[in-house]
Design an enzyme around this catalytic site. Sequence first.
Site, PDB file in Angstrom:
ATOM      1  N   GLY A 274      50.970 -48.476  77.060  1.00  0.00           N
ATOM      2  CA  GLY A 274      51.985 -48.744  76.046  1.00  0.00           C
ATOM      3  C   GLY A 274      53.280 -48.029  76.381  1.00  0.00           C
ATOM      4  O   GLY A 274      53.282 -46.833  76.657  1.00  0.00           O
TER       5      GLY A 274
ATOM      6  N   GLY B 140      54.687 -43.818  74.004  1.00  0.00           N
ATOM      7  CA  GLY B 140      54.207 -43.861  75.387  1.00  0.00           C
ATOM      8  C   GLY B 140      55.254 -43.334  76.352  1.00  0.00           C
ATOM      9  O   GLY B 140      54.937 -42.601  77.304  1.00  0.00           O
TER      10      GLY B 140
ATOM     11  N   ARG C  49      58.448 -47.448  49.713  1.00  0.00           N
ATOM     12  CA  ARG C  49      58.170 -48.856  49.996  1.00  0.00           C
ATOM     13  C   ARG C  49      57.021 -49.440  49.182  1.00  0.00           C
ATOM     14  O   ARG C  49      57.090 -50.574  48.729  1.00  0.00           O
ATOM     15  CB  ARG C  49      57.867 -49.003  51.482  1.00  0.00           C
ATOM     16  CG  ARG C  49      59.099 -48.716  52.286  1.00  0.00           C
ATOM     17  CD  ARG C  49      58.854 -48.764  53.753  1.00  0.00           C
ATOM     18  NE  ARG C  49      60.142 -48.565  54.427  1.00  0.00           N
ATOM     19  CZ  ARG C  49      60.285 -48.441  55.727  1.00  0.00           C
ATOM     20  NH1 ARG C  49      59.233 -48.490  56.516  1.00  0.00           N
ATOM     21  NH2 ARG C  49      61.474 -48.279  56.256  1.00  0.00           N
TER      22      ARG C  49
END
Lengths: 591, 250
Positions: free
Chosen positions: A9, A14, A284
Amino acid sequence: MKKRIIVVGGGLSGLMATMKICEAGGQVDLFSLCPVKRSHSVCAQGGINAVMNTKGQNDSVWEHFDDTVYGGDFLGDQVAIKGMVENAPKLIEMFDRMGVTFTRTAEGVLDLRNFGGQKNKRTCFSGATTGQQLLYALDEQVRMWETKGCVTKYEFWEFVKIIKTKEGECGGIIAQNMKSMEIEAFAGDAVIIATGGPGFVFGKCTASTICTGSAVSSCYQDGAYLGNPEFIQIHPTAIPGDDKNRLMSESARGEGGRVWTYRDGKPWYFLEDMYPAYGNLVPRDIAARAIFKVCVHMGLGINGENRVYLDLSHIDTDYLNRKLGGILEIYEEFVGDDPRKVPMQIFPAVHYSMGGMWVDIYHRTNIIGLFSSGECDYQYHGANRLGANSLLSATHSGTISGPKAMEFTKTREWIDGAKAVSAPLTAEELAKAKADAEAEFEKLMAMDGEENAYVLHKELGELMLENVAIERHNDRLEYCGKELVKILKRWDNIGLTDKGRWFNQEVMFVRQLRNMIVYARAITQAALQRNESRGAHYKEEFPNRDDENFLKTTRVKCNPQTLAPEIDYIDFDHSMIKPRPRRYDIAKGGK
Amino acid sequence: MAEQKKVHFIIERQDSPDSAPYTEEFLLDYRPAMNVVSSLMEIQKNPVNKAGKKVSPVVWECNCLEKVCGACMMVINGKARQACAALIDQLEQPIRLAPARTFPVIRDLMIDRSVMFENLKKVQAWVAVDGSWEVKPADRQNPYTATEAYEISRCMTCGCCMEACPNVGPQSDFIGPAAIGQAHLFNLHPTGQYDKHKRVGALMQKGGSSSCGNSQNCVQACPKQIKLTTYIAQMNRDINKQALKNIFSK
């Protein structure tokens, strides 16, 4: 000899891990199914939280710590979170030195903006394309290391699975070249999985098409535990679309955007009405449920449809262009209206996974030699993530997983005093792992049933959205779990239309789809068994948080025979900030 | 019931880098708010061509679908652009899709843009930081310069400028507009400019800025409206300055 570490990744986490490993003298094999510069981190818009305290608000790291713990409804590991918020200002300075084009004040220092669930201005940003800018900075640094010979990139290579030694440790990975379809076994002194979230399990979401969670699911099926997979963040403001729901950044609310719909013929600013203390800046999960309630339960969506307004039209156009240009362009481009003049129409969409691979605070999984960092791990966000904490956790976690992986290659120490005992994989073992993976792949290539993988994926997404998203009910979760078993069975009956052996995207998707279905079962079962409401996980039958029974991390193991999720609950560190009720209608209570 | 409105595609396909291209046509059911990527996704779900024959689904590259990752660039009705932001309602039919042939074709609409990433190495498109560890904080920056830098740093390496440029391709060694813009970006940075002479030096070589024929196509093709021609002109000025300096310092 240099230690070789495999990083899977090439998003923020990463790349950050890669850079740290190079600096520590290691050699990195970096695998990505796309050029790393196109990783999903580019999609993050609004910003990255760090206490810079340059707005005269006496902001403090403790306040950031408390907001994050409180916003996550007390399910986040507090030692891990504290480390992250303390590191945040240092990371901003690092990015600044790397040349990230942060938006600046008139006197040339980094500007800060408001974000949900935080009272202070704490969010550093680069227009409305902050993720893109941060990712590019690390992409550039890793490219520099590449020219020094410390990084070998395997782009357009897909991670297939980890290779275990006979002692059950992680000794390397199987990956497949997406062009030539050749399968290869790679040995590594440690492996870091940094493959992002599983949004695509829900079909339409704000994530990129590459965010399938397939790599995580593969590790899970090989014995890695998942932590808190039931916690899926629904972003309140997305643009509903034909192919995906496009994110409309929380910075739109942070910069003064107001959410409303018509009630009795007059605009009703329902967030300001329901949550006077935070108004449009509620976190959220709160905003998403309020919008859902207004549309679905009260039938007050625009023209009876599942939409409400997100309104910026009262704000000065120049200001909007400077602060939010990138996202306003997205809206204009994909909808055709100018949000500087008319209110945008939005609805919640699946956005982020708080849960993921279980790791300790050093990003070690339960498999010796296997690390995980970034959205694909379960750390930092508890039951709900605050906006602009994801770029932070992605980067911060890479500064842990990289150095800890290097350290492991020397000390060979693991969790609770465990020690790695395996010798590096031998040529014979690698050859065998490769041959096994090739045989598995041949089975995929031979699939000639009736089902179309993409159609089956659409059904999977609809099933998950319908039953495991914003409001959850136990009967529907049970139903969903059974349907997922049927979908898994139907997967066996897929027929490939593309039999080619050169860049065959379909066969790769078939493998990802199976992993998505297995992951979906873990999400669903974990949601079913958590009989409470906490953060993003909401059940009408159990509307309250239940600390007595559920102030615990959900740990999921995959049954290797049936692929069914097996769940237990484990303790985590919540010693520093005592849990208190989480309310946003009044200012945050004392600590 | 009214007849189902259709969307007609003519797609240039190619099975492998060495095989001959061919065209294949598809008729899809129209839905509101469709774009080219969502249409290709429909073909994946039902890979049947206009003649009613079952074929392999069309191969292309896409990730974000928000015009920010740069992956889905292809030639749509003759113009290089991002497929995700190409709305069907705004396209003339039949809609013609083709790979951007400035780059080697891998399969169908999928191309190999690795040359663009290699170019970034040539111009050292980075700030050479000592390390990711703590050092002195960076200096303040003039907010106007920072705004210019931000504009350039939104370049998503999609390759529209490369495809639109008549001077980029197998016939020439021109590095292309994107890398020159990126070199200028790092020359603008307070510490990045320490290596300006290296970037300018790289672009003084054959295939550097002077290979630009000033067709101005790139600036029109750029989906991020980056003022590429302005930055190429600036780079040429920097090159001339450095060339003079090199003469006098001999």
